[in-house]
Design a protein around this motif. Structure first.
Motif, PDB file in Angstrom:
ATOM      1  N   ASP A 234     -20.550  -8.101  35.586  1.00 48.64           N
ATOM      2  CA  ASP A 234     -21.928  -8.258  35.401  1.00 48.64           C
ATOM      3  C   ASP A 234     -22.815  -7.192  35.855  1.00 48.64           C
ATOM      4  OD1 ASP A 234     -21.258 -10.904  34.523  1.00 48.64           O
ATOM      5  OD2 ASP A 234     -21.955 -12.126  36.345  1.00 48.64           O
ATOM      6  N   GLY A 235     -23.668  -6.615  34.968  1.00 48.81           N
ATOM      7  CA  GLY A 235     -24.590  -5.413  35.460  1.00 48.81           C
ATOM      8  C   GLY A 235     -23.758  -4.260  34.612  1.00 48.81           C
ATOM      9  N   ALA A 236     -22.473  -4.340  34.260  1.00 47.10           N
ATOM     10  CA  ALA A 236     -22.213  -3.018  33.542  1.00 47.10           C
ATOM     11  C   ALA A 236     -21.799  -3.241  32.240  1.00 47.10           C
ATOM     12  CB  ALA A 236     -20.696  -3.030  34.465  1.00 47.10           C
ATOM     13  N   GLU A 237     -22.696  -4.247  31.443  1.00 52.95           N
ATOM     14  CA  GLU A 237     -22.505  -4.467  30.098  1.00 52.95           C
ATOM     15  C   GLU A 237     -23.052  -3.377  29.497  1.00 52.95           C
ATOM     16  OE1 GLU A 237     -24.063  -6.299  32.106  1.00 52.95           O
ATOM     17  OE2 GLU A 237     -23.226  -8.455  31.929  1.00 52.95           O
ATOM     18  N   GLY A 238     -22.273  -2.907  28.266  1.00 53.11           N
ATOM     19  CA  GLY A 238     -22.678  -1.899  27.617  1.00 53.11           C
ATOM     20  C   GLY A 238     -21.776  -0.406  27.790  1.00 53.11           C
ATOM     21  N   PHE A 239     -20.970  -0.657  28.823  1.00 57.63           N
ATOM     22  CA  PHE A 239     -19.728   0.571  29.223  1.00 57.63           C
ATOM     23  C   PHE A 239     -19.060   0.531  27.869  1.00 57.63           C
ATOM     24  CE2 PHE A 239     -15.779   1.977  30.678  1.00 57.63           C
ATOM     25  CZ  PHE A 239     -16.178   2.831  31.296  1.00 57.63           C
ATOM     26  N   ARG A 240     -18.620   1.717  27.646  1.00 58.50           N
ATOM     27  CA  ARG A 240     -17.883   1.851  26.413  1.00 58.50           C
ATOM     28  C   ARG A 240     -16.732   3.114  26.635  1.00 58.50           C
ATOM     29  NH1 ARG A 240     -22.644   5.088  25.893  1.00 58.50           N
ATOM     30  NH2 ARG A 240     -22.053   7.082  25.007  1.00 58.50           N
ATOM     31  N   ILE A 241     -15.866   2.920  25.837  1.00 61.57           N
ATOM     32  CA  ILE A 241     -14.813   3.863  25.483  1.00 61.57           C
ATOM     33  C   ILE A 241     -14.628   4.463  24.196  1.00 61.57           C
ATOM     34  CG2 ILE A 241     -12.089   4.238  25.679  1.00 61.57           C
ATOM     35  CD1 ILE A 241     -13.005   3.333  28.524  1.00 61.57           C
ATOM     36  N   GLU A 242     -14.693   5.847  24.088  1.00 67.53           N
ATOM     37  CA  GLU A 242     -14.799   6.631  23.109  1.00 67.53           C
ATOM     38  C   GLU A 242     -13.322   7.026  22.783  1.00 67.53           C
ATOM     39  OE1 GLU A 242     -17.265   7.432  20.914  1.00 67.53           O
ATOM     40  OE2 GLU A 242     -19.195   6.776  21.969  1.00 67.53           O
ATOM     41  N   THR A 243     -12.798   6.690  21.728  1.00 68.28           N
ATOM     42  CA  THR A 243     -11.335   7.394  21.252  1.00 68.28           C
ATOM     43  C   THR A 243     -11.786   8.302  20.219  1.00 68.28           C
ATOM     44  OG1 THR A 243     -10.906   5.771  19.587  1.00 68.28           O
ATOM     45  CG2 THR A 243     -10.516   5.069  21.768  1.00 68.28           C
ATOM     46  N   PRO A 244     -10.767   8.952  19.787  1.00 70.83           N
ATOM     47  CA  PRO A 244     -11.133   9.889  18.547  1.00 70.83           C
ATOM     48  C   PRO A 244     -11.654   9.275  17.607  1.00 70.83           C
ATOM     49  CG  PRO A 244      -8.788  10.480  19.580  1.00 70.83           C
ATOM     50  CD  PRO A 244      -9.503   9.271  20.151  1.00 70.83           C
ATOM     51  N   MET A 245     -11.275   7.881  16.948  1.00 69.72           N
ATOM     52  CA  MET A 245     -11.911   7.228  15.951  1.00 69.72           C
ATOM     53  C   MET A 245     -12.862   6.213  16.410  1.00 69.72           C
ATOM     54  SD  MET A 245      -8.905   7.570  13.235  1.00 69.72           S
ATOM     55  CE  MET A 245      -7.860   6.650  13.734  1.00 69.72           C
ATOM     56  N   MET A 246     -12.787   5.741  17.434  1.00 72.61           N
ATOM     57  CA  MET A 246     -13.247   4.317  17.671  1.00 72.61           C
ATOM     58  C   MET A 246     -14.200   4.612  18.869  1.00 72.61           C
ATOM     59  SD  MET A 246     -11.658   2.968  15.214  1.00 72.61           S
ATOM     60  CE  MET A 246     -12.702   1.455  15.515  1.00 72.61           C
ATOM     61  N   ARG A 247     -15.178   3.272  18.826  1.00 75.84           N
ATOM     62  CA  ARG A 247     -16.158   3.356  20.369  1.00 75.84           C
ATOM     63  C   ARG A 247     -15.692   1.686  20.545  1.00 75.84           C
ATOM     64  NH1 ARG A 247     -20.505   4.727  18.197  1.00 75.84           N
ATOM     65  NH2 ARG A 247     -20.492   6.974  19.228  1.00 75.84           N
ATOM     66  N   VAL A 248     -15.339   1.688  21.912  1.00 76.11           N
ATOM     67  CA  VAL A 248     -15.339   0.219  22.197  1.00 76.11           C
ATOM     68  C   VAL A 248     -16.262  -0.219  23.332  1.00 76.11           C
ATOM     69  CG1 VAL A 248     -13.725  -1.666  23.374  1.00 76.11           C
ATOM     70  CG2 VAL A 248     -12.842   0.502  21.746  1.00 76.11           C
ATOM     71  N   VAL A 249     -17.388  -1.071  22.793  1.00 77.67           N
ATOM     72  CA  VAL A 249     -18.523  -1.282  23.670  1.00 77.67           C
ATOM     73  C   VAL A 249     -18.312  -2.689  24.344  1.00 77.67           C
ATOM     74  CG1 VAL A 249     -20.899  -1.825  23.731  1.00 77.67           C
ATOM     75  CG2 VAL A 249     -19.783   0.105  22.219  1.00 77.67           C
ATOM     76  N   ASP A 250     -18.247  -2.493  25.938  1.00 74.12           N
ATOM     77  CA  ASP A 250     -18.008  -3.830  26.410  1.00 74.12           C
ATOM     78  C   ASP A 250     -19.239  -4.771  26.363  1.00 74.12           C
ATOM     79  OD1 ASP A 250     -17.158  -5.336  28.811  1.00 74.12           O
ATOM     80  OD2 ASP A 250     -19.054  -4.739  29.481  1.00 74.12           O
ATOM     81  N   ARG A 251     -19.066  -6.271  26.356  1.00 76.41           N
ATOM     82  CA  ARG A 251     -19.978  -7.028  26.502  1.00 76.41           C
ATOM     83  C   ARG A 251     -20.045  -7.925  27.770  1.00 76.41           C
ATOM     84  NH1 ARG A 251     -23.321  -3.888  23.735  1.00 76.41           N
ATOM     85  NH2 ARG A 251     -22.861  -3.646  21.595  1.00 76.41           N
ATOM     86  N   GLY A 252     -19.261  -7.415  28.668  1.00 79.50           N
ATOM     87  CA  GLY A 252     -19.089  -8.278  29.781  1.00 79.50           C
ATOM     88  C   GLY A 252     -17.545  -8.902  29.697  1.00 79.50           C
ATOM     89  N   THR A 253     -16.645  -7.756  30.218  1.00 82.70           N
ATOM     90  CA  THR A 253     -15.322  -8.312  29.831  1.00 82.70           C
ATOM     91  C   THR A 253     -14.231  -7.731  30.494  1.00 82.70           C
ATOM     92  OG1 THR A 253     -13.950  -8.736  27.858  1.00 82.70           O
ATOM     93  CG2 THR A 253     -15.223  -6.529  28.092  1.00 82.70           C
ATOM     94  N   ARG A 254     -13.300  -8.116  30.396  1.00 75.70           N
ATOM     95  CA  ARG A 254     -11.838  -7.188  30.856  1.00 75.70           C
ATOM     96  C   ARG A 254     -11.322  -7.081  29.518  1.00 75.70           C
ATOM     97  NH1 ARG A 254     -10.160  -7.863  36.312  1.00 75.70           N
ATOM     98  NH2 ARG A 254     -11.544  -9.328  37.304  1.00 75.70           N
ATOM     99  N   PHE A 255     -10.724  -5.840  29.426  1.00 75.21           N
ATOM    100  CA  PHE A 255      -9.894  -5.652  27.985  1.00 75.21           C
ATOM    101  C   PHE A 255      -8.883  -4.314  28.136  1.00 75.21           C
ATOM    102  CE2 PHE A 255     -13.773  -2.975  27.525  1.00 75.21           C
ATOM    103  CZ  PHE A 255     -13.502  -1.749  26.874  1.00 75.21           C
ATOM    104  N   THR A 256      -7.918  -4.413  27.370  1.00 74.39           N
ATOM    105  CA  THR A 256      -7.175  -3.214  27.232  1.00 74.39           C
ATOM    106  C   THR A 256      -7.328  -2.489  25.835  1.00 74.39           C
ATOM    107  OG1 THR A 256      -5.535  -4.615  28.488  1.00 74.39           O
ATOM    108  CG2 THR A 256      -4.700  -2.640  27.439  1.00 74.39           C
ATOM    109  N   ILE A 257      -7.130  -1.192  26.092  1.00 74.11           N
ATOM    110  CA  ILE A 257      -7.209  -0.123  24.867  1.00 74.11           C
ATOM    111  C   ILE A 257      -6.124   0.595  25.059  1.00 74.11           C
ATOM    112  CG2 ILE A 257      -9.066   1.463  26.130  1.00 74.11           C
ATOM    113  CD1 ILE A 257     -10.157   1.801  23.431  1.00 74.11           C
ATOM    114  N   ASN A 258      -5.340   0.969  23.875  1.00 73.31           N
ATOM    115  CA  ASN A 258      -4.240   1.803  23.707  1.00 73.31           C
ATOM    116  C   ASN A 258      -4.466   2.708  22.812  1.00 73.31           C
ATOM    117  OD1 ASN A 258      -1.800   2.834  24.029  1.00 73.31           O
ATOM    118  ND2 ASN A 258      -0.586   1.016  23.885  1.00 73.31           N
ATOM    119  N   VAL A 259      -4.519   3.908  22.997  1.00 66.30           N
ATOM    120  CA  VAL A 259      -4.716   4.954  21.606  1.00 66.30           C
ATOM    121  C   VAL A 259      -3.285   5.551  21.518  1.00 66.30           C
ATOM    122  CG1 VAL A 259      -6.107   6.742  21.062  1.00 66.30           C
ATOM    123  CG2 VAL A 259      -6.812   5.204  22.433  1.00 66.30           C
TER     124      VAL A 259
END
Length: 570
Positions: A234-259
């Motif tokens: 909570d409070g970190a919503e909007g944190f994002r991961i930029e990959t060469p083609m994708m942008r993953v934007v957190d909406r309050g979560t736990r996630f795994t990203i594999n490029v």
């Protein structure tokens, strides 16, 4: 560029013979302005001399180098007189390795590469030290810096930091210190291991090597390739991961990203929700490229002729909540020269819990059997040995021990023989009290290591004194704290006691007349944790002793200077 970073560049160029006259003047001015850089010059010079020795260059030519000689003469004369000894004795003592086997000649190309890599690493360490210091400097102090340093400080993100590292290796550089800041837009190439990065918003990312990543802002991590587990509370919503083609934007979560190397990207949402966009779109748009994932959902994204998103099987096992159990660091009392001598405490992660254990709570181990079919030095410590030499393994010192046990390429597979004419090569240790197999590591092993030795530590086998069903021998090939770890402290000077022949019993270790040789190159204290579960012991089972063999994977042997059992978790 900071003065220290600039100094590292100039000094390395000088040693490589690539410094012009104007740069030489700059180097002289830097050395005259800051005595700390004299000490750094000593470390770099030591490694360079080792490189020269390995390459069999003419040492006499180096001794005629007036500039180096004059620089070294200005160094503070510590009790150990380390640099003076390097200048005077490095060639004579080059063969006095702690290991009993003389290094073959010519030196293998891989060893030359190791030394060269070490030189690069030391330069990188100076860079990291510079970055770390800058990161901790307040804004007010930054305003008083000169313009050059202000530019560096402005390009850094003081609060995005390496929170933890586990068996990590970065391409072309040493490990950054824990809690050091990451620089904006700088590519980090994590070859192996894991790096945990914390952001000011509270977002956390655990990156697994191999991976290439960078910090784009206080709220954004760039990931070109590799796997990353993200937790945005909570409070970190909007944190994002930029990959060469994708942008993953957190909406309050736990996630795994594999490029993948093809930039194909998988996203697995463990909790909460995440939005996925094509990189060309903005994070707040709701156009056709947006994909909204919630907990338990996973998709693979690719952009060939057009953007594509395919549902895939959700796999919660991909998410990593924490780094693995390991030895994190240790504290040691330093001698007057600032080199580690007596162990004070060990900090470990066990069962996910981080715990600092004072040395007095560690369960001591004493050498009860020893055999080596080779000739060499089997004791290290002071010039004069104690009456009970086998006790050197169980004192608090990080430079005393019964070292260089015999070994075998193939781990022993039956009860080791400790008496008689044909003892099993290696050493048996007995704990002063039983250690209990609990969560994570159950004992720690410290090893002496110089830059001319394997950077990950000396490989060794460790197993039971007496087999039963289920028990086995573990081969350890990499320490938790290696030569590249900032937490592996430079050690105080010590003597190696040379034996006239092979040794086949503790009695011979105790009574054989030896010749003491003072070690003049700098060693560091590496450490690894051992989990009794990996040896097949049951949870809660008590263990009185273990057997250690060198793995004979190279010319260097394990040098255990402190072995201690860990007390049960509170």
């Amino acid at each position: 560029m900071s003065d220290e970073h600039r100094f590292a560049e100039l000094w390395t160029d000088y040693l490589e013979g690539e410094l012009d006259a104007s740069s030489m003047d700059e180097l002289r001015q830097l050395l005259e302005s800051d005595d700390r850089q004299l000490g750094q010059a000593a470390d770099l010079y030591q490694t360079h001399r080792l490189l020269n020795l390995v390459a069999k260059q003419d040492i006499a030519a180096d001794q005629e180098d007036d500039f180096v000689v004059q620089v070294m003469k200005r160094l503070p004369r510590s009790p150990e007189r380390f640099v003076d000894d390097v200048m005077a004795d490095v060639q004579a003592n080059a063969s006095d390795s702690v290991s009993p086997v003389t290094v073959a000649s010519p030196i293998p190309p891989t060893f030359l590469a190791l030394i060269a890599a070490t030189l690069i690493g030391i330069v990188s360490l100076l860079y990291w030290q510079s970055v770390s210091r800058d990161a901790g400097t307040s804004v007010a102090v930054s305003e008083n810096r000169n313009q050059k340093n202000s530019e560096i400080a402005a390009n850094e993100i003081a609060t995005v930091r390496f929170a933890n590292l586990a068996h990590a290796k970065f391409f072309g550089e040493l490990l950054p210190p824990v809690d050091s800041a990451l620089s904006r837009q700088r590519d980090y190439v994590l070859m192996t291991g894991l790096a945990e990065v914390h952001f000011p918003s509270g977002a956390e990312a655990i990156i697994e090597g191999p991976a290439v990543f960078r910090v784009l802002s206080d709220e954004c991590l760039g990931l070109d390739v590799g796997k990353c587990s993200v937790h945005a509370p909570d409070g970190a919503e909007g944190f994002r991961i930029e990959t060469p083609m994708m942008r993953v934007v957190d909406r309050g979560t736990r996630f795994t990203i594999n490029v993948a190397e093809t930039s194909e990207t998988e996203v697995h949402v463990v909790e909460g929700a995440a939005d996925v966009y094509e990189t060309s779109t903005t994070a707040t748009t709701t156009d056709h490229s947006q994909v909204h994932l919630t907990d338990g959902q996973a998709q693979r994204f690719a952009a060939l002729s057009e953007f594509g998103a395919d549902p895939i099987a959700y796999d919660p096992r991909l998410y990593r909540r924490e780094l693995p159990d390991r030895v994190i660091s240790y504290e040691a009392r330093e001698n007057k020269a600032g080199h580690a001598d007596q162990l004070v405490s060990v900090t470990v992660q066990r069962g996910g819990q981080i715990q600092t254990i004072p040395v007095k709570q560690l369960i001591r181990a004493k050498t009860i059997a020893f055999s080596s079919p080779e000739v060499g030095g089997f004791l290290c410590g002071p010039a004069t040995l104690p009456v009970d030499r086998a006790s050197l393994t169980s004192d608090n010192s990080l430079v005393t021990g019964v070292i260089n046990p015999g070994g075998s390429r193939t781990p022993y597979s039956s009860d080791p023989v400790s008496v008689g004419d044909d003892p099993t090569p290696g050493m048996a240790i007995q704990f002063e009290g039983p250690i209990v197999n609990g969560p994570g590591d159950d004992l720690v092993v410290f090893d002496l290591q110089a830059f001319s030795n394997p950077p990950d530590g000396d490989a060794f086998h460790i197993g039971p004194l007496k087999f039963r069903d289920g028990l086995k021998v573990q081969t350890i090939t990499s320490f938790d704290l290696t030569l590249e770890s900032p937490s592996a402290h430079p050690l105080a000077d010590f003597y190696v006691h040379m034996f006239p022949g092979p040794v086949s019993s503790v009695g011979e270790v105790q009574s054989t007349e030896t010749v003491a040789r003072r070690q003049t190159i700098r060693f560091r204290g590496l450490v690894v944790g051992v989990d009794l579960t990996d040896l097949g012991f049951d949870d809660g089972e008590s263990v009185d002793g273990l057997f250690i063999q060198d793995a004979l994977d190279d010319d260097h042997h394990i040098d255990p200077v402190f072995i201690g059992g860990l007390p049960p978790l509170p």
